[in-house]
Scaffold this active site. Structure first.
Site, PDB file in Angstrom:
ATOM      1  N   SER A  91      48.145  14.007  -4.009  1.00 45.28           N
ATOM      2  CA  SER A  91      47.702  14.426  -5.337  1.00 45.28           C
ATOM      3  C   SER A  91      47.514  15.949  -5.400  1.00 45.28           C
ATOM      4  O   SER A  91      48.055  16.631  -6.279  1.00 45.28           O
ATOM      5  CB  SER A  91      46.382  13.703  -5.651  1.00 45.28           C
ATOM      6  N   ARG A  99      43.826   5.406  -9.820  1.00 51.36           N
ATOM      7  CA  ARG A  99      42.937   5.456  -8.645  1.00 51.36           C
ATOM      8  C   ARG A  99      41.484   5.509  -9.081  1.00 51.36           C
ATOM      9  O   ARG A  99      40.606   4.886  -8.485  1.00 51.36           O
ATOM     10  CB  ARG A  99      43.257   6.695  -7.793  1.00 51.36           C
ATOM     11  N   LYS A 110      50.733  18.981  -6.959  1.00 47.96           N
ATOM     12  CA  LYS A 110      50.483  19.945  -8.036  1.00 47.96           C
ATOM     13  C   LYS A 110      50.629  21.373  -7.519  1.00 47.96           C
ATOM     14  O   LYS A 110      51.227  22.226  -8.172  1.00 47.96           O
ATOM     15  CB  LYS A 110      49.070  19.724  -8.607  1.00 47.96           C
ATOM     16  N   ASP A 129      51.317  12.320 -10.744  1.00 46.76           N
ATOM     17  CA  ASP A 129      49.932  12.393 -10.261  1.00 46.76           C
ATOM     18  C   ASP A 129      48.949  12.006 -11.358  1.00 46.76           C
ATOM     19  O   ASP A 129      47.935  11.375 -11.074  1.00 46.76           O
ATOM     20  CB  ASP A 129      49.598  13.804  -9.751  1.00 46.76           C
ATOM     21  N   HIS A 178      43.661  26.389  -3.091  1.00 46.60           N
ATOM     22  CA  HIS A 178      43.048  25.223  -3.729  1.00 46.60           C
ATOM     23  C   HIS A 178      41.712  24.988  -3.048  1.00 46.60           C
ATOM     24  O   HIS A 178      41.635  24.955  -1.817  1.00 46.60           O
ATOM     25  CB  HIS A 178      43.936  23.984  -3.570  1.00 46.60           C
TER      26      HIS A 178
HETATM   27  N1  URA Z   1      41.661  16.536  -6.366  1.00 50.36           N
HETATM   28  C1  URA Z   1      42.880  16.123  -6.774  1.00 50.36           C
HETATM   29  O1  URA Z   1      43.600  16.836  -7.452  1.00 50.36           O
HETATM   30  N2  URA Z   1      43.277  14.874  -6.405  1.00 50.36           N
HETATM   31  C2  URA Z   1      42.543  14.057  -5.653  1.00 50.36           C
HETATM   32  O2  URA Z   1      42.980  12.971  -5.345  1.00 50.36           O
HETATM   33  C3  URA Z   1      41.270  14.489  -5.251  1.00 50.36           C
HETATM   34  C4  URA Z   1      40.846  15.751  -5.604  1.00 50.36           C
END
Ligand code: URA
Length: 430
Positions: A183, A168, A187, A161, A82
């Site tokens: 978050s 958010r 995922k 999320d 990521h």
């Molecule tokens: N990327 C995400 O998937 N979530 C966040 O909170 C910030 C960046």
């Protein structure tokens, strides 16, 4: 669990019980908690923070709010990375096939960009026919057959999320390290890869501006991954200057293909090799990083990585014989004087790319696949007065011409060559 007592607990800085936090996340995912209570809790969590244990529980509960993939029977270790995102960051495109060529299976679920430029999915979709909206069955089959597959997030992956992120976004609670960790990790964990690499970027083109902030996020990602039983590593990488010579969807695909063909800009190749080596070594394919790096270099130079990319693209519907989209207008940005490129401001170039049409200002916008900044000079290169610093690509010459001065201001020229920048400022994790 009484919602207002739960909110009060965090408002007053106390730690939640694990069972309560799990129940709370179930209420977020099934919609039984109203927006105003979820938003109030998010602000309390933003202001008071979450402990390491709470962050891990929140992450795990968010992951379990939807489908969790498993990858038994592939005969290869699974791995994924990521990136926190940056300007010209096309590393996922060559990385997944290099990793597949090294013997990893890479089930990569990527996002679309809402920052300055397109995300990995936007880049892939600039290839004629490339389908990123595959179901889990096809995803599984292609990962098994080719070793890598890149798709978009499905609705049933960490749905908690989606709701938390949307709230958010409108309650000024995005920049909270525990909330970001939960978050991102929920995922990635739901994808089921056994080894995870986080490319946490810092600098003007990054989500985290300073190296110190990037390190805090990386440490929190690693700690949560470890608590939840995944092998995790993080690289802290420089995003103060754009990666490579292109920013924009089809332009970045072209550059990724150059890297897969054994060429391309030094920084895109070096980061691809470094990330592939860390993933392959952390997943147990190599005893040491030097051997993993050498194997990644060979996969690029010998054509195996390109073969994996072609197989993946064809399996995902790409018509590789067709040309990539090209912009109607290409306008060069002349250097105001001769000199050495000392610095290129990533954020400024990202903004220019966005103005040219390469990114999104709002979630519903569609980027122009051909737009962006091409032929960027990189730090350390010499330029003569009037020669191009970069080329702006857009749907019209007027749109590109209006950005020439802004683009030129992103380059700092000096009279002596600067030292080459270090791409990786630190490595964390096992
Ligand atoms: N990327 C995400 O998937 N979530 C966040 O909170 C910030 C960046």
């Amino acid at each position: 669990m009484v919602p207002q007592w739960f909110i009060e607990e965090k408002r007053d800085g106390r730690e939640h019980a694990e069972a309560d936090l799990r129940e709370w996340v179930r209420g977020v995912a099934d919609g039984s908690l109203p927006d105003y209570q979820v938003a109030a809790w998010l602000m309390a969590a933003y202001l008071r923070g979450l402990s390491e244990a709470e962050t891990a529980t929140l992450t795990d509960a968010m992951m379990r709010s939807g489908r969790c993939l498993t990858w038994e029977g592939l005969g290869r270790p699974t791995a994924d990375k990521h990136s926190t995102g940056g300007v010209g960051d096309k590393i996922s495109l060559p990385l997944a096939p290099v990793c597949a060529a090294l013997g990893l299976a890479v089930p990569m679920v990527s996002g679309r960009g809402l920052g300055l430029t397109g995300g990995t999915l936007d880049k892939l979709e600039s290839i004629p026919g490339f389908n990123v909206r595959l179901g889990v069955g096809d995803f599984r089959r292609i990962v098994g057959e080719v070793g890598c597959c890149l798709i978009g997030q499905t609705d049933d992956l960490a749905p908690a999320d989606r709701r938390l992120y949307a709230l958010r976004d409108v309650t000024a609670t995005v920049p909270s390290v525990p909330l970001i960790v939960a978050s991102i990790m929920s995922k990635k964990l739901a994808e089921g890869a056994g080894t995870l690499l986080f490319d946490v970027k810092f600098g003007s083109g990054a989500f985290m501006g300073s190296l110190a902030e990037a390190r805090v996020l990386a440490e929190a990602l690693i700690a949560t991954g470890r608590r939840l039983g995944r092998r995790c590593r993080a690289l802290l990488t420089d995003m103060d200057q754009p990666l490579g010579r292109t920013v924009g969807n089809a332009l970045e695909v072209r550059e990724a293909l150059e890297v897969l063909a054994g060429g391309g800009p030094w920084d895109v190749r070096a980061l691809t090799v470094e990330e592939a080596a860390h993933l392959a070594q952390a997943a147990g394919l190599f005893g040491d990083l030097a051997a993993a790096r050498a194997a990644a270099e060979r996969a690029l130079d010998g054509g195996e990585a390109m073969e994996c990319f072609r197989a993946m693209a064809q399996a995902q519907g790409a018509r590789l014989g067709e040309p990539l989209p090209e912009a109607r207008a290409r306008v060069a940005v002349p250097a105001p004087r001769a000199g050495w490129v000392a610095h290129v401001d990533a954020k400024a170039i990202g903004r220019v790319a966005l103005e040219l049409g390469a990114g999104r200002r709002a979630a519903e916008e569609t980027p122009d696949p051909a737009a962006g900044v091409d032929a960027l000079l990189q730090q350390g290169e010499r330029v003569e007065a009037g020669a191009p610093l970069c080329v702006l690509c857009a749907g019209s010459g007027e749109r590109a011409a209006a950005l020439v001065r802004t683009a030129a201001a992103a380059f700092r020229l000096e009279q002596a060559p600067p030292p080459r920048r270090a791409l990786v400022a630190g490595t964390l994790g096992a």
